[in-house]
Design an enzyme around this catalytic site. Structure first.
Site, PDB file in Angstrom:
ATOM      1  N   PHE A  60     -40.723 -19.923  14.867  1.00 56.66           N
ATOM      2  CA  PHE A  60     -41.612 -19.075  14.065  1.00 56.66           C
ATOM      3  C   PHE A  60     -41.233 -19.026  12.586  1.00 56.66           C
ATOM      4  O   PHE A  60     -41.932 -18.411  11.785  1.00 56.66           O
ATOM      5  CB  PHE A  60     -41.671 -17.647  14.630  1.00 56.66           C
ATOM      6  CG  PHE A  60     -40.331 -16.965  14.689  1.00 56.66           C
ATOM      7  CD1 PHE A  60     -39.789 -16.350  13.566  1.00 56.66           C
ATOM      8  CD2 PHE A  60     -39.610 -16.920  15.879  1.00 56.66           C
ATOM      9  CE1 PHE A  60     -38.557 -15.706  13.619  1.00 56.66           C
ATOM     10  CE2 PHE A  60     -38.382 -16.278  15.939  1.00 56.66           C
ATOM     11  CZ  PHE A  60     -37.852 -15.674  14.804  1.00 56.66           C
ATOM     12  N   THR A  94     -39.599  -4.630  17.147  1.00 57.17           N
ATOM     13  CA  THR A  94     -40.220  -5.751  16.447  1.00 57.17           C
ATOM     14  C   THR A  94     -41.642  -5.984  16.945  1.00 57.17           C
ATOM     15  O   THR A  94     -42.550  -6.242  16.164  1.00 57.17           O
ATOM     16  CB  THR A  94     -39.376  -7.029  16.625  1.00 57.17           C
ATOM     17  OG1 THR A  94     -38.063  -6.772  16.121  1.00 57.17           O
ATOM     18  CG2 THR A  94     -39.980  -8.197  15.882  1.00 57.17           C
ATOM     19  N   HIS A 118     -39.699  -4.759   7.286  1.00 56.46           N
ATOM     20  CA  HIS A 118     -38.446  -5.388   7.707  1.00 56.46           C
ATOM     21  C   HIS A 118     -37.306  -4.442   7.357  1.00 56.46           C
ATOM     22  O   HIS A 118     -37.336  -3.794   6.306  1.00 56.46           O
ATOM     23  CB  HIS A 118     -38.236  -6.719   6.967  1.00 56.46           C
ATOM     24  CG  HIS A 118     -36.815  -7.172   6.958  1.00 56.46           C
ATOM     25  ND1 HIS A 118     -36.234  -7.787   8.047  1.00 56.46           N
ATOM     26  CD2 HIS A 118     -35.851  -7.080   6.013  1.00 56.46           C
ATOM     27  CE1 HIS A 118     -34.961  -8.064   7.754  1.00 56.46           C
ATOM     28  NE2 HIS A 118     -34.715  -7.634   6.524  1.00 56.46           N
TER      29      HIS A 118
END
Length: 152
Positions: A60, A94, A118
């Site tokens: 990813f 997440t 984040h």
């Protein structure tokens, strides 16, 4: 100051575009953490690759860099007792589908690819990311007037 652990928090382009910057900052302020640095920045692809270098071998990784490069981000440094651990709890999982209501992702997100924020998972990663995004002189030292009402 005693309770001076620091963490790096980034509001990603999807969070900025959705107008969630103020809501997110408010949550950290209400918790009692102290903002010591903040800037709105359109990060370069190279800077973002350096930021996520530990994920470079993950499938990813290219999509992550592309997403973070898709618009401006808000980079911040927050300070306080156990701010790294507590900040992660405030963010939520997440995967927003696994995040509890009351967390940032639980309240504002639906999919992993649009997780809006984040935060660091350790003091060591916080130190690394803070130094990548901010010069030492950009970190403002001050004692909040609320300090004695937050800490014993």
């Amino acid at each position: 100051m005693a309770n001076s652990e620091r963490t790096f928090i980034t509001i990603k382009p999807d969070g900025v575009q959705r107008g969630l910057v103020g809501d997110i900052i408010k949550r950290f302020e209400q918790k009692g953490f102290r903002l010591v640095a903040m800037k709105l920045v359109q990060a370069s692809e190279e800077h973002l690759k350096q930021h996520s270098i530990d994920l470079k071998d993950r499938p990813f990784f290219p999509g992550l860099v592309k997403d973070m490069n898709s618009g401006p981000i808000v980079a911040m440094v927050w300070e306080g007792l156990n701010v790294v651990k507590t900040g992660r709890v405030m963010l939520g999982e997440t995967n927003p589908a696994d995040s509890k209501p009351g967390t940032i992702r639980g309240d504002f997100c639906i999919q992993v690819g649009r997780s809006i924020i984040h935060g660091n998972d350790s003091v060591k990663s916080a130190e690394k990311e803070i130094s990548l995004w901010f010069q030492p002189e950009e970190l403002v030292e001050y004692k909040s007037c609320c300090y004695d009402w937050i800490y014993e």
